[in-house]
Design an enzyme around this catalytic site. Structure first.
Site, PDB file in Angstrom:
ATOM      1  N   ILE A 185       0.838  -1.205   0.000  1.00  0.00           N
ATOM      2  CA  ILE A 185       0.000   0.000   0.000  1.00  0.00           C
ATOM      3  C   ILE A 185       0.873   1.255   0.000  1.00  0.00           C
ATOM      4  CG2 ILE A 185      -1.824   1.260   1.228  1.00  0.00           C
ATOM      5  CD1 ILE A 185      -2.657  -1.466   2.479  1.00  0.00           C
ATOM      6  N   TYR A 211      -1.519  -9.928  15.067  1.00  0.00           N
ATOM      7  CA  TYR A 211      -1.439  -8.782  14.143  1.00  0.00           C
ATOM      8  C   TYR A 211      -2.447  -7.712  14.527  1.00  0.00           C
ATOM      9  CZ  TYR A 211      -2.560  -5.975  10.013  1.00  0.00           C
ATOM     10  OH  TYR A 211      -2.849  -4.920   9.169  1.00  0.00           O
ATOM     11  N   THR A 227      -6.188  -0.827  10.278  1.00  0.00           N
ATOM     12  CA  THR A 227      -6.955  -1.891   9.633  1.00  0.00           C
ATOM     13  C   THR A 227      -8.310  -2.084  10.303  1.00  0.00           C
ATOM     14  OG1 THR A 227      -7.004  -4.309   9.398  1.00  0.00           O
ATOM     15  CG2 THR A 227      -5.602  -3.458  11.115  1.00  0.00           C
ATOM     16  N   ASP A 228      -9.252  -2.635   9.552  1.00  0.00           N
ATOM     17  CA  ASP A 228     -10.560  -2.969  10.148  1.00  0.00           C
ATOM     18  C   ASP A 228     -10.447  -4.154  11.114  1.00  0.00           C
ATOM     19  OD1 ASP A 228     -10.134  -5.006   8.279  1.00  0.00           O
ATOM     20  OD2 ASP A 228     -12.103  -4.821   7.321  1.00  0.00           O
ATOM     21  N   GLU A 229      -9.306  -4.871  11.066  1.00  0.00           N
ATOM     22  CA  GLU A 229      -9.184  -6.078  11.889  1.00  0.00           C
ATOM     23  C   GLU A 229      -9.149  -5.760  13.383  1.00  0.00           C
ATOM     24  OE1 GLU A 229      -6.559  -9.066  10.272  1.00  0.00           O
ATOM     25  OE2 GLU A 229      -6.785  -8.260   8.252  1.00  0.00           O
ATOM     26  N   SER A 231      -1.737  -5.965  17.754  1.00  0.00           N
ATOM     27  CA  SER A 231      -0.631  -4.993  17.690  1.00  0.00           C
ATOM     28  C   SER A 231      -1.076  -3.714  16.979  1.00  0.00           C
ATOM     29  CB  SER A 231       0.606  -5.600  17.014  1.00  0.00           C
ATOM     30  OG  SER A 231       0.366  -5.859  15.642  1.00  0.00           O
ATOM     31  N   LYS A 232      -1.912  -3.851  15.949  1.00  0.00           N
ATOM     32  CA  LYS A 232      -2.416  -2.649  15.265  1.00  0.00           C
ATOM     33  C   LYS A 232      -3.358  -1.877  16.198  1.00  0.00           C
ATOM     34  CE  LYS A 232      -1.819  -1.391  11.586  1.00  0.00           C
ATOM     35  NZ  LYS A 232      -0.768  -0.530  10.977  1.00  0.00           N
ATOM     36  N   ARG A 279      -6.898 -21.528   9.840  1.00  0.00           N
ATOM     37  CA  ARG A 279      -6.019 -20.621  10.594  1.00  0.00           C
ATOM     38  C   ARG A 279      -6.547 -20.551  12.032  1.00  0.00           C
ATOM     39  NH1 ARG A 279      -6.184 -14.578   8.290  1.00  0.00           N
ATOM     40  NH2 ARG A 279      -4.449 -15.244   6.987  1.00  0.00           N
ATOM     41  N   ASN A 300     -14.506 -16.251   0.972  1.00  0.00           N
ATOM     42  CA  ASN A 300     -13.246 -16.627   0.318  1.00  0.00           C
ATOM     43  C   ASN A 300     -13.489 -17.571  -0.857  1.00  0.00           C
ATOM     44  OD1 ASN A 300     -11.853 -15.094   2.185  1.00  0.00           O
ATOM     45  ND2 ASN A 300     -11.393 -16.840   3.531  1.00  0.00           N
TER      46      ASN A 300
HETATM   47  P1  NAD Z   1       3.411  -4.631   3.570  1.00  0.00           P
HETATM   48  O1  NAD Z   1       3.759  -5.761   4.470  1.00  0.00           O
HETATM   49  O2  NAD Z   1       3.261  -4.873   2.099  1.00  0.00           O
HETATM   50  O3  NAD Z   1       4.518  -3.481   3.698  1.00  0.00           O
HETATM   51  C1  NAD Z   1       5.033  -3.082   4.934  1.00  0.00           C
HETATM   52  C2  NAD Z   1       6.233  -2.181   4.663  1.00  0.00           C
HETATM   53  O4  NAD Z   1       6.750  -1.757   5.939  1.00  0.00           O
HETATM   54  C3  NAD Z   1       7.376  -2.885   3.928  1.00  0.00           C
HETATM   55  O5  NAD Z   1       7.889  -2.043   2.925  1.00  0.00           O
HETATM   56  C4  NAD Z   1       8.421  -3.111   5.020  1.00  0.00           C
HETATM   57  O6  NAD Z   1       9.752  -3.120   4.535  1.00  0.00           O
HETATM   58  C5  NAD Z   1       8.167  -1.929   5.935  1.00  0.00           C
HETATM   59  N1  NAD Z   1       8.587  -2.202   7.326  1.00  0.00           N
HETATM   60  C6  NAD Z   1       8.280  -3.293   8.080  1.00  0.00           C
HETATM   61  N2  NAD Z   1       8.883  -3.210   9.272  1.00  0.00           N
HETATM   62  C7  NAD Z   1       9.552  -2.020   9.291  1.00  0.00           C
HETATM   63  C8  NAD Z   1      10.363  -1.359  10.250  1.00  0.00           C
HETATM   64  N3  NAD Z   1      10.614  -1.901  11.450  1.00  0.00           N
HETATM   65  N4  NAD Z   1      10.876  -0.157   9.933  1.00  0.00           N
HETATM   66  C9  NAD Z   1      10.639   0.412   8.717  1.00  0.00           C
HETATM   67  N5  NAD Z   1       9.905  -0.185   7.759  1.00  0.00           N
HETATM   68  C10 NAD Z   1       9.373  -1.387   8.044  1.00  0.00           C
HETATM   69  O7  NAD Z   1       2.115  -3.982   4.196  1.00  0.00           O
HETATM   70  P2  NAD Z   1       0.821  -3.363   3.483  1.00  0.00           P
HETATM   71  O8  NAD Z   1      -0.120  -4.445   3.172  1.00  0.00           O
HETATM   72  O9  NAD Z   1       1.259  -2.430   2.414  1.00  0.00           O
HETATM   73  O10 NAD Z   1       0.212  -2.545   4.708  1.00  0.00           O
HETATM   74  C11 NAD Z   1       0.644  -1.211   4.965  1.00  0.00           C
HETATM   75  C12 NAD Z   1      -0.107  -0.687   6.171  1.00  0.00           C
HETATM   76  O11 NAD Z   1      -1.498  -0.705   5.915  1.00  0.00           O
HETATM   77  C13 NAD Z   1       0.112  -1.510   7.439  1.00  0.00           C
HETATM   78  O12 NAD Z   1       0.207  -0.620   8.526  1.00  0.00           O
HETATM   79  C14 NAD Z   1      -1.145  -2.364   7.530  1.00  0.00           C
HETATM   80  O13 NAD Z   1      -1.438  -2.665   8.871  1.00  0.00           O
HETATM   81  C15 NAD Z   1      -2.176  -1.433   6.925  1.00  0.00           C
HETATM   82  N6  NAD Z   1      -3.316  -2.088   6.275  1.00  0.00           N
HETATM   83  C16 NAD Z   1      -3.130  -3.083   5.357  1.00  0.00           C
HETATM   84  C17 NAD Z   1      -4.230  -3.659   4.718  1.00  0.00           C
HETATM   85  C18 NAD Z   1      -4.056  -4.724   3.659  1.00  0.00           C
HETATM   86  O14 NAD Z   1      -5.055  -5.269   3.181  1.00  0.00           O
HETATM   87  N7  NAD Z   1      -2.844  -5.049   3.235  1.00  0.00           N
HETATM   88  C19 NAD Z   1      -5.516  -3.237   5.030  1.00  0.00           C
HETATM   89  C20 NAD Z   1      -5.682  -2.212   5.986  1.00  0.00           C
HETATM   90  C21 NAD Z   1      -4.568  -1.639   6.589  1.00  0.00           C
HETATM   91  P1  TYD Z   2      -5.329 -12.621   3.967  1.00  0.00           P
HETATM   92  O1  TYD Z   2      -5.111 -12.191   2.559  1.00  0.00           O
HETATM   93  O2  TYD Z   2      -4.209 -13.246   4.718  1.00  0.00           O
HETATM   94  O3  TYD Z   2      -5.911 -11.348   4.740  1.00  0.00           O
HETATM   95  P2  TYD Z   2      -6.545 -11.236   6.241  1.00  0.00           P
HETATM   96  O4  TYD Z   2      -6.291 -12.473   6.987  1.00  0.00           O
HETATM   97  O5  TYD Z   2      -5.788 -10.084   6.788  1.00  0.00           O
HETATM   98  O6  TYD Z   2      -8.000 -10.963   6.014  1.00  0.00           O
HETATM   99  O7  TYD Z   2      -6.551 -13.643   4.003  1.00  0.00           O
HETATM  100  C1  TYD Z   2      -7.811 -13.312   3.462  1.00  0.00           C
HETATM  101  C2  TYD Z   2      -8.736 -14.476   3.752  1.00  0.00           C
HETATM  102  O8  TYD Z   2      -8.296 -15.613   3.001  1.00  0.00           O
HETATM  103  C3  TYD Z   2      -8.735 -14.897   5.213  1.00  0.00           C
HETATM  104  O9  TYD Z   2     -10.054 -15.324   5.577  1.00  0.00           O
HETATM  105  C4  TYD Z   2      -7.792 -16.101   5.241  1.00  0.00           C
HETATM  106  C5  TYD Z   2      -7.987 -16.719   3.863  1.00  0.00           C
HETATM  107  N1  TYD Z   2      -6.800 -17.413   3.301  1.00  0.00           N
HETATM  108  C6  TYD Z   2      -6.913 -18.706   2.823  1.00  0.00           C
HETATM  109  O10 TYD Z   2      -8.012 -19.323   2.853  1.00  0.00           O
HETATM  110  N2  TYD Z   2      -5.799 -19.302   2.322  1.00  0.00           N
HETATM  111  C7  TYD Z   2      -4.592 -18.684   2.267  1.00  0.00           C
HETATM  112  O11 TYD Z   2      -3.589 -19.301   1.822  1.00  0.00           O
HETATM  113  C8  TYD Z   2      -4.490 -17.348   2.761  1.00  0.00           C
HETATM  114  C9  TYD Z   2      -3.177 -16.607   2.727  1.00  0.00           C
HETATM  115  C10 TYD Z   2      -5.632 -16.734   3.262  1.00  0.00           C
END
Ligand code: NAD
Ligand code: TYD
Length: 351
Positions: free
Chosen positions: A14, A157, A132-134, A160-161, A288, A256
């Site tokens: 993101i 996770y 996150t919504d989690e 911690s968020k 999970r 899913n």
């Molecule tokens: P990601 O895992 O793809 O990227 C995380 C980035 O943070 C990486 O570039 C990593 O190198 C960097 N990072 C990790 N630890 C670090 C540290 N100690 N110091 C500096 N940089 C560090 O994550 P993402 O999916 O892009 O998520 C980004 C943010 O958005 C997160 O805070 C996550 O909680 C939040 N978020 C993600 C989602 C999703 O669906 N992916 C949804 C809602 C919110």
């Molecule tokens: P994920 O992409 O890990 O996001 P989050 O757990 O943060 O929602 O998983 C999305 C959904 O898909 C979640 O219900 C877990 C499920 N899942 C599988 O069924 N198989 C997989 O290998 C993974 C990674 C996720």
């Protein structure tokens, strides 16, 4: 107006879309991308803007207090957009302490460095925290998360968020720090690391590998195209009110298994394989632990107050995403070599 903004985690999924948007939209801003380049960080995500005059990359760890304090003292950033985090639920089950360290301690180190700079005069300053919504826990079959839903996180996770969100609010209440928090649903799109459901399954379909669906596959998520999340962050960063939370979501819930079947159909078309080929790869595996049943966001506040809504339908977003992965096989091959193989075998070969 000129601004000096540090975006943390800008080399991740993101974060890279947020960095690109800010660098391109706001040529008068100086954008600093602060990232430790963990397994999830990848500067290839930003190749197209790496030489932009208003962009600087800084490699660094947000948990390194001395380094962060010196950096903030030297650069005097007037805003932080904080995305750096450990972000994958399955990894948090294996190594919860790593999540506490980066997501809680790392956020506190940033908050503290920002407070030390500006606590005497917060005018024009802002700490924007991406969450996150989690944090809201799991819904049953009905209902939506609103901004006033109580926190009830279930995974290391999300705990911690949630903790990091609380610290951001606490710095607002205690030190008067201007902040905005946004809590977003599951993102998908280009540059998504193939440990999360959608990119993992796209990669496995390309390689004719099993598609490991956890439990009965009836878990529900709300999916948002990553570029729409970046637009929402831009809007809430510029126009959101201090001390507010904005929920961001796609109005787009899928179980899913329905999502995986949709993806399989689209992939069969793209790869010109007979209909049904990819669905044959679906394999139900052990669930999970602590798996949240359903997330669903009520995004009406950001819609009403800031005029934001998603710009693409799920079908359009998924097609763009699949096209991106098929056109960027080198990116996929690079991120799935090396340590990814070990992660994959620990996570899936024993299920
Ligand atoms: P990601 O895992 O793809 O990227 C995380 C980035 O943070 C990486 O570039 C990593 O190198 C960097 N990072 C990790 N630890 C670090 C540290 N100690 N110091 C500096 N940089 C560090 O994550 P993402 O999916 O892009 O998520 C980004 C943010 O958005 C997160 O805070 C996550 O909680 C939040 N978020 C993600 C989602 C999703 O669906 N992916 C949804 C809602 C919110
Ligand atoms: P994920 O992409 O890990 O996001 P989050 O757990 O943060 O929602 O998983 C999305 C959904 O898909 C979640 O219900 C877990 C499920 N899942 C599988 O069924 N198989 C997989 O290998 C993974 C990674 C996720």
């Amino acid at each position: 107006m000129s601004k000096k903004i540090v975006i943390t985690g800008g080399a991740g999924f993101i974060g890279s879309h947020v960095v690109r948007r800010f660098v391109k939209q706001y040529s008068s801003y100086q954008i600093f991308n602060l990232d430790a380049l963990t397994y999830a960080g990848n500067l290839e995500n930003l190749k197209d803007i790496e030489s932009a005059p208003n962009y600087t990359f800084i490699k660094g760890d947000i948990t390194d207090e001395k380094f962060i304090n010196e950096l903030f003292e030297e650069q005097k950033f007037d805003s932080v957009i904080h995305l750096a985090a450990e972000s994958h639920v399955d990894r948090s089950i294996v190594d919860p302490l790593a999540f506490a360290k980066t997501n809680i301690l790392g956020t506190m180190v940033l908050l503290n460095a920002f407070k030390n700079l500006w606590q005497d005069n917060w005018s024009g300053k802002r700490f924007y925290h991406v969450s996150t919504d989690e944090v809201y826990g799991s819904l049953g079959n009905t209902g939506l998360f609103t901004e006033s839903t109580s926190y009830d996180p279930n995974s290391p996770y999300s705990a911690s968020k949630a903790s990091s969100d609380h610290f951001v609010r606490a710095y607002g209440e205690t030190y008067g720090m201007p902040y905005v928090i946004s809590n977003c649903s599951n993102n998908y799109g280009p540059n998504h690391f193939p440990e999360k459901l959608i990119p993992l399954f796209i990669n496995n379909i390309i390689n004719n590998k099993a598609l490991p669906v956890y439990g009965d596959g009836l878990f529900t998520r709300d999916w948002l195209y990553v570029k729409d999340h970046a637009v929402a962050i831009d809007l809430a960063f510029h126009k959101g009110n201090n001390s507010e939370t904005y929920n961001i979501g796609g109005f787009n819930e899928w179980t899913n298994i329905d999502l995986v079947k949709l993806l399989c159909g689209l992939m069969d078309d793209k790869l010109q394989r007979p209909t049904g080929t990819s669905e044959k790869l679906i394999t139900y595996v052990k669930d999970r632990p602590g798996h949240d049943l359903r997330y669903a966001i009520d995004a009406s506040k950001i819609n009403r107050e800031l005029g934001w809504k998603p710009s693409v339908t799920f079908e359009e977003g998924l097609e763009k995403t699949i096209n991106w992965f098929l056109e960027n096989k080198d990116w996929l091959n690079n991120v799935t070599s090396g340590s990814y193989k070990e992660y994959y075998s620990n996570q899936y070969d024993k299920k």
